[in-house]
Design an enzyme around this catalytic site. Structure first.
Site, PDB file in Angstrom:
ATOM      1  N   ASP A 108      40.618  69.085  92.316  1.00  0.00           N
ATOM      2  CA  ASP A 108      39.308  68.448  92.425  1.00  0.00           C
ATOM      3  C   ASP A 108      38.224  69.449  92.042  1.00  0.00           C
ATOM      4  O   ASP A 108      38.185  70.567  92.564  1.00  0.00           O
ATOM      5  CB  ASP A 108      39.086  67.945  93.857  1.00  0.00           C
ATOM      6  CG  ASP A 108      37.875  67.019  93.930  1.00  0.00           C
ATOM      7  OD1 ASP A 108      37.669  66.242  92.974  1.00  0.00           O
ATOM      8  OD2 ASP A 108      37.146  67.072  94.923  1.00  0.00           O
TER       9      ASP A 108
ATOM     10  N   HIS B 269      24.727  66.567  92.454  1.00  0.00           N
ATOM     11  CA  HIS B 269      25.434  66.642  93.734  1.00  0.00           C
ATOM     12  C   HIS B 269      25.418  68.072  94.277  1.00  0.00           C
ATOM     13  O   HIS B 269      25.084  68.300  95.434  1.00  0.00           O
ATOM     14  CB  HIS B 269      26.876  66.153  93.559  1.00  0.00           C
ATOM     15  CG  HIS B 269      27.744  66.338  94.772  1.00  0.00           C
ATOM     16  ND1 HIS B 269      27.606  65.571  95.904  1.00  0.00           N
ATOM     17  CD2 HIS B 269      28.756  67.219  95.033  1.00  0.00           C
ATOM     18  CE1 HIS B 269      28.502  65.961  96.807  1.00  0.00           C
ATOM     19  NE2 HIS B 269      29.211  66.953  96.295  1.00  0.00           N
TER      20      HIS B 269
ATOM     21  N   ARG C 171      21.563  75.536 102.036  1.00  0.00           N
ATOM     22  CA  ARG C 171      21.074  76.893 101.741  1.00  0.00           C
ATOM     23  C   ARG C 171      19.602  76.915 101.358  1.00  0.00           C
ATOM     24  O   ARG C 171      19.038  77.969 101.143  1.00  0.00           O
ATOM     25  CB  ARG C 171      21.894  77.497 100.580  1.00  0.00           C
ATOM     26  CG  ARG C 171      23.299  77.925 100.971  1.00  0.00           C
ATOM     27  CD  ARG C 171      23.999  78.629  99.817  1.00  0.00           C
ATOM     28  NE  ARG C 171      24.143  77.741  98.670  1.00  0.00           N
ATOM     29  CZ  ARG C 171      25.171  76.890  98.509  1.00  0.00           C
ATOM     30  NH1 ARG C 171      26.129  76.857  99.399  1.00  0.00           N
ATOM     31  NH2 ARG C 171      25.242  76.110  97.462  1.00  0.00           N
TER      32      ARG C 171
ATOM     33  N   GLU D  21      33.286  60.123  98.171  1.00  0.00           N
ATOM     34  CA  GLU D  21      32.708  60.815  97.017  1.00  0.00           C
ATOM     35  C   GLU D  21      33.064  60.013  95.770  1.00  0.00           C
ATOM     36  O   GLU D  21      34.241  59.775  95.484  1.00  0.00           O
ATOM     37  CB  GLU D  21      33.240  62.251  96.904  1.00  0.00           C
ATOM     38  CG  GLU D  21      32.642  63.179  97.956  1.00  0.00           C
ATOM     39  CD  GLU D  21      32.952  64.654  97.730  1.00  0.00           C
ATOM     40  OE1 GLU D  21      33.918  64.958  96.993  1.00  0.00           O
ATOM     41  OE2 GLU D  21      32.233  65.491  98.292  1.00  0.00           O
TER      42      GLU D  21
ATOM     43  N   GLU E 170      33.825  59.672  92.142  1.00  0.00           N
ATOM     44  CA  GLU E 170      34.282  60.564  91.070  1.00  0.00           C
ATOM     45  C   GLU E 170      35.057  59.764  90.030  1.00  0.00           C
ATOM     46  O   GLU E 170      35.443  58.624  90.255  1.00  0.00           O
ATOM     47  CB  GLU E 170      35.218  61.659  91.631  1.00  0.00           C
ATOM     48  CG  GLU E 170      34.575  62.533  92.703  1.00  0.00           C
ATOM     49  CD  GLU E 170      35.383  63.783  93.033  1.00  0.00           C
ATOM     50  OE1 GLU E 170      36.216  64.201  92.198  1.00  0.00           O
ATOM     51  OE2 GLU E 170      35.187  64.335  94.134  1.00  0.00           O
TER      52      GLU E 170
ATOM     53  N   ASP F  64      37.108  60.613  96.500  1.00  0.00           N
ATOM     54  CA  ASP F  64      37.598  61.815  97.183  1.00  0.00           C
ATOM     55  C   ASP F  64      37.059  61.815  98.618  1.00  0.00           C
ATOM     56  O   ASP F  64      36.055  62.451  98.921  1.00  0.00           O
ATOM     57  CB  ASP F  64      37.115  63.047  96.403  1.00  0.00           C
ATOM     58  CG  ASP F  64      37.531  64.343  97.084  1.00  0.00           C
ATOM     59  OD1 ASP F  64      38.617  64.382  97.675  1.00  0.00           O
ATOM     60  OD2 ASP F  64      36.750  65.313  97.016  1.00  0.00           O
TER      61      ASP F  64
ATOM     62  N   ARG G  98      33.172  65.668 106.555  1.00  0.00           N
ATOM     63  CA  ARG G  98      32.162  66.737 106.434  1.00  0.00           C
ATOM     64  C   ARG G  98      32.186  67.707 107.611  1.00  0.00           C
ATOM     65  O   ARG G  98      31.933  68.899 107.438  1.00  0.00           O
ATOM     66  CB  ARG G  98      30.768  66.117 106.316  1.00  0.00           C
ATOM     67  CG  ARG G  98      30.586  65.141 105.166  1.00  0.00           C
ATOM     68  CD  ARG G  98      30.700  65.825 103.833  1.00  0.00           C
ATOM     69  NE  ARG G  98      30.546  64.874 102.720  1.00  0.00           N
ATOM     70  CZ  ARG G  98      30.906  65.140 101.483  1.00  0.00           C
ATOM     71  NH1 ARG G  98      31.449  66.301 101.174  1.00  0.00           N
ATOM     72  NH2 ARG G  98      30.743  64.251 100.534  1.00  0.00           N
TER      73      ARG G  98
ATOM     74  N   GLN H 231      35.215  69.946 107.324  1.00  0.00           N
ATOM     75  CA  GLN H 231      34.971  70.870 106.204  1.00  0.00           C
ATOM     76  C   GLN H 231      34.021  72.001 106.607  1.00  0.00           C
ATOM     77  O   GLN H 231      34.252  73.168 106.283  1.00  0.00           O
ATOM     78  CB  GLN H 231      34.383  70.096 105.020  1.00  0.00           C
ATOM     79  CG  GLN H 231      34.273  70.907 103.738  1.00  0.00           C
ATOM     80  CD  GLN H 231      33.792  70.063 102.554  1.00  0.00           C
ATOM     81  OE1 GLN H 231      33.630  68.852 102.679  1.00  0.00           O
ATOM     82  NE2 GLN H 231      33.562  70.695 101.431  1.00  0.00           N
TER      83      GLN H 231
ATOM     84  N   TYR I  59      35.850  75.677 106.014  1.00  0.00           N
ATOM     85  CA  TYR I  59      35.827  75.988 104.580  1.00  0.00           C
ATOM     86  C   TYR I  59      35.652  77.458 104.217  1.00  0.00           C
ATOM     87  O   TYR I  59      35.958  77.844 103.085  1.00  0.00           O
ATOM     88  CB  TYR I  59      34.779  75.127 103.866  1.00  0.00           C
ATOM     89  CG  TYR I  59      33.384  75.674 103.815  1.00  0.00           C
ATOM     90  CD1 TYR I  59      32.880  76.223 102.627  1.00  0.00           C
ATOM     91  CD2 TYR I  59      32.567  75.645 104.934  1.00  0.00           C
ATOM     92  CE1 TYR I  59      31.592  76.711 102.574  1.00  0.00           C
ATOM     93  CE2 TYR I  59      31.291  76.136 104.885  1.00  0.00           C
ATOM     94  CZ  TYR I  59      30.796  76.678 103.709  1.00  0.00           C
ATOM     95  OH  TYR I  59      29.533  77.172 103.658  1.00  0.00           O
TER      96      TYR I  59
ATOM     97  N   LYS J 262      39.802  67.379 103.068  1.00  0.00           N
ATOM     98  CA  LYS J 262      40.007  66.614 101.837  1.00  0.00           C
ATOM     99  C   LYS J 262      41.464  66.180 101.689  1.00  0.00           C
ATOM    100  O   LYS J 262      41.798  65.497 100.733  1.00  0.00           O
ATOM    101  CB  LYS J 262      39.658  67.490 100.629  1.00  0.00           C
ATOM    102  CG  LYS J 262      38.261  68.085 100.658  1.00  0.00           C
ATOM    103  CD  LYS J 262      37.268  67.133 100.068  1.00  0.00           C
ATOM    104  CE  LYS J 262      35.943  67.825  99.797  1.00  0.00           C
ATOM    105  NZ  LYS J 262      35.012  66.905  99.142  1.00  0.00           N
TER     106      LYS J 262
ATOM    107  N   THR K  68      42.906  60.363  99.041  1.00  0.00           N
ATOM    108  CA  THR K  68      42.104  60.212  97.827  1.00  0.00           C
ATOM    109  C   THR K  68      42.497  58.865  97.246  1.00  0.00           C
ATOM    110  O   THR K  68      43.686  58.619  97.023  1.00  0.00           O
ATOM    111  CB  THR K  68      42.441  61.336  96.814  1.00  0.00           C
ATOM    112  OG1 THR K  68      42.223  62.604  97.444  1.00  0.00           O
ATOM    113  CG2 THR K  68      41.576  61.233  95.571  1.00  0.00           C
TER     114      THR K  68
ATOM    115  N   THR L  50      31.762  65.005  92.526  1.00  0.00           N
ATOM    116  CA  THR L  50      30.908  63.861  92.865  1.00  0.00           C
ATOM    117  C   THR L  50      29.849  63.643  91.801  1.00  0.00           C
ATOM    118  O   THR L  50      29.183  64.584  91.364  1.00  0.00           O
ATOM    119  CB  THR L  50      30.255  64.084  94.239  1.00  0.00           C
ATOM    120  OG1 THR L  50      31.279  64.371  95.173  1.00  0.00           O
ATOM    121  CG2 THR L  50      29.481  62.851  94.679  1.00  0.00           C
TER     122      THR L  50
ATOM    123  N   GLU M  43      24.572  62.793 100.863  1.00  0.00           N
ATOM    124  CA  GLU M  43      23.358  62.867 100.040  1.00  0.00           C
ATOM    125  C   GLU M  43      22.442  61.673 100.308  1.00  0.00           C
ATOM    126  O   GLU M  43      21.229  61.830 100.449  1.00  0.00           O
ATOM    127  CB  GLU M  43      23.727  62.891  98.557  1.00  0.00           C
ATOM    128  CG  GLU M  43      24.450  64.136  98.098  1.00  0.00           C
ATOM    129  CD  GLU M  43      25.008  63.929  96.698  1.00  0.00           C
ATOM    130  OE1 GLU M  43      24.292  64.236  95.739  1.00  0.00           O
ATOM    131  OE2 GLU M  43      26.149  63.455  96.576  1.00  0.00           O
TER     132      GLU M  43
HETATM  133 CA    CA Z   1      35.172  66.051  95.536  1.00  0.00          CA
END
Ligand code: CA
Length: 417
Positions: free
Chosen positions: A125, A132, A141, A198, A200, A232, A236, A239, A243, A252, A256, A348, A362
């Site tokens: 992926d 995105h 950030r 997501e 995709e 996908d 969250r 993750q 991560y 993830k 899928t 995404t 988002e």
């Molecule tokens: Ca993805």
């Protein structure tokens, strides 16, 4: 290009997703037929296994369509793919002399159930949608450092799970996992509270590449058998805790979803379009010799248990910053070998506008701005009983190339002992 007429009448309407121009490949099963390869035409599926038995289609000495996957056809290579498409057009076009011989092997889509169209060898992926990546980076950030410093140079990706790629229509259980609540000093275990989708596209690699042997972007394009819609699913909260430093893992790995029809590169050829202008000069091995993206309109529908579908996102595949051939060239650049049936997720696909965002994190801006659905329900993330449907269509002059829906309903998490 205009509509190619077929003797299958339903394939000739301007809004049919499966005209003769398309001919996408799937695997279907009916009450009387075991799972096998078929091709969509109008509201029918041509049973290629029986057509092969009857000598109407022959690609190799041994049968290749009597199995519930397209990998055997992939392995025959691009020349065989082109021969198959040419033969199918010959058999199904308006005025085909074989009409009477082929007609008995058409199965109504309403009588068929679609299965996984291929055996997923491995799943990678990517993260190549710039809108995105900027949205996610801004949330976590700040706008200043939204894009990681490598982002404009490298198609960033991670190796995902092939074992949990499922076909449209398969229910998905909410994943359990470790999460750290803000302010807590230790993690807890339980159902994800921030489950997301997501939007995709998936590119299916049809040709092998050798260990140690990189391929060019042009060669990579030739290796792609076709494209599907891909959701996908992402947890969250799981993750966020897991991560660092190796990237997503269990967040993830649980599911899928893909659409059931493989839309071939040949069918998409009239819709080729270029990637956006480069903001940083790419290294030579990533240069594209011709347009490598496609103009495919994408949308996402969300439905709660008791309401109708609400369109929550409308965007286009042409928003990608890196194309699938660039991703594939990058993937092999280290010498990594590819296998027929490898699946590459695009990343995404969000557009620049608010209603073009391809994930709930988002759309709801990290849960701070819940969206409102038809019927009045609000959502920051996906709740049990919700159904997400991805749709894709390339629009030509008086015809369209549809992908078929990629849909799934979320079921409650399994009780953990
Ligand atoms: Ca993805």
């Amino acid at each position: 290009m205009t509509l190619m007429k077929s003797w299958v009448e339903s394939a000739n309407s301007a809004d049919c997703p499966f005209p003769l121009n398309n001919l996408p490949y799937g695997v279907f099963v009916t009450n009387s037929l075991e799972a096998r390869c078929g091709v969509a035409i109008g509201d029918m599926i041509l049973d290629l296994s029986t057509a092969e038995e009857e000598g109407l289609v022959q690609l190799a000495e041994d049968p290749v369509f009597d199995v519930p996957y397209w990998n055997d056809v992939m392995e025959l290579g691009p020349e065989a793919w082109a021969m198959l498409r040419a033969r199918l057009i010959e058999l199904l076009e308006d005025g085909a002399p074989e009409q009477a011989a082929v007609a008995p092997y058409l199965v109504a889509m309403t009588d068929a159930r679609m299965e996984m169209p291929f055996v997923v060898a491995e799943f990678t992926d990517f993260y190549s949608g710039k809108h995105h990546a900027v949205n996610i980076g801004t949330m976590f950030r700040g706008a200043q450092d939204a894009l990681p410093s490598n982002w404009l140079h490298v198609p960033i990706g991670y190796n995902g799970r092939a074992s949990t790629v499922v076909v449209s229509g398969t229910d998905i259980a909410r994943p359990n996992g470790q999460t750290l609540t803000t302010g807590a000093d230790a993690p807890a275990f339980g159902p994800s509270a921030r489950l997301d989708f997501e939007l995709e596209m998936g590119a299916i690699v049809g040709c092998a590449s050798e260990l140690g042997q990189p391929v060019t972007v042009a060669q990579a394009d030739e290796m792609i058998f076709g494209y599907v819609l891909l959701n996908d699913w992402s947890a969250r909260d799981i993750q966020a805790w897991e991560y660092q430093p190796l990237g997503p893992f269990q967040a993830k790995a649980f599911a899928t979803s893909i659409s059931p029809w493989i839309v071939t590169r040949a069918a998409l050829e009239p819709f080729r379009t270029a990637t956006p202008e480069r903001e940083k000069e790419l290294l030579p091995y990533l240069h594209e010799p011709k347009p490598m993206l496609y103009d495919i309109e994408l949308s996402v529908l969300m439905r709660t248990k008791d309401a109708t579908d609400t369109t929550i996102c409308h965007t286009n595949y042409s928003e990608m910053y890196f194309s699938a051939p660039q991703q594939l060239a990058h993937h092999t650049s280290s010498g990594c070998a590819m296998t027929p049936g490898d699946l590459l997720g695009s990343g995404t696909i969000s557009g620049p506008k608010k209603d073009q965002r391809g994930s709930l994190i988002e759309l709801s801006w990290d849960g701070k701005e819940p969206i409102t659905l038809e019927g009045g329900a609000t959502r920051s993330f996906v709740e049990d009983g919700d159904t997400l449907t991805l749709l894709g269509v390339a629009k030509g002059d008086g015809f369209q190339i549809g992908f078929g829906a990629c849909t799934a309903t979320i079921q409650p998490a399994v009780k953990f002992p």
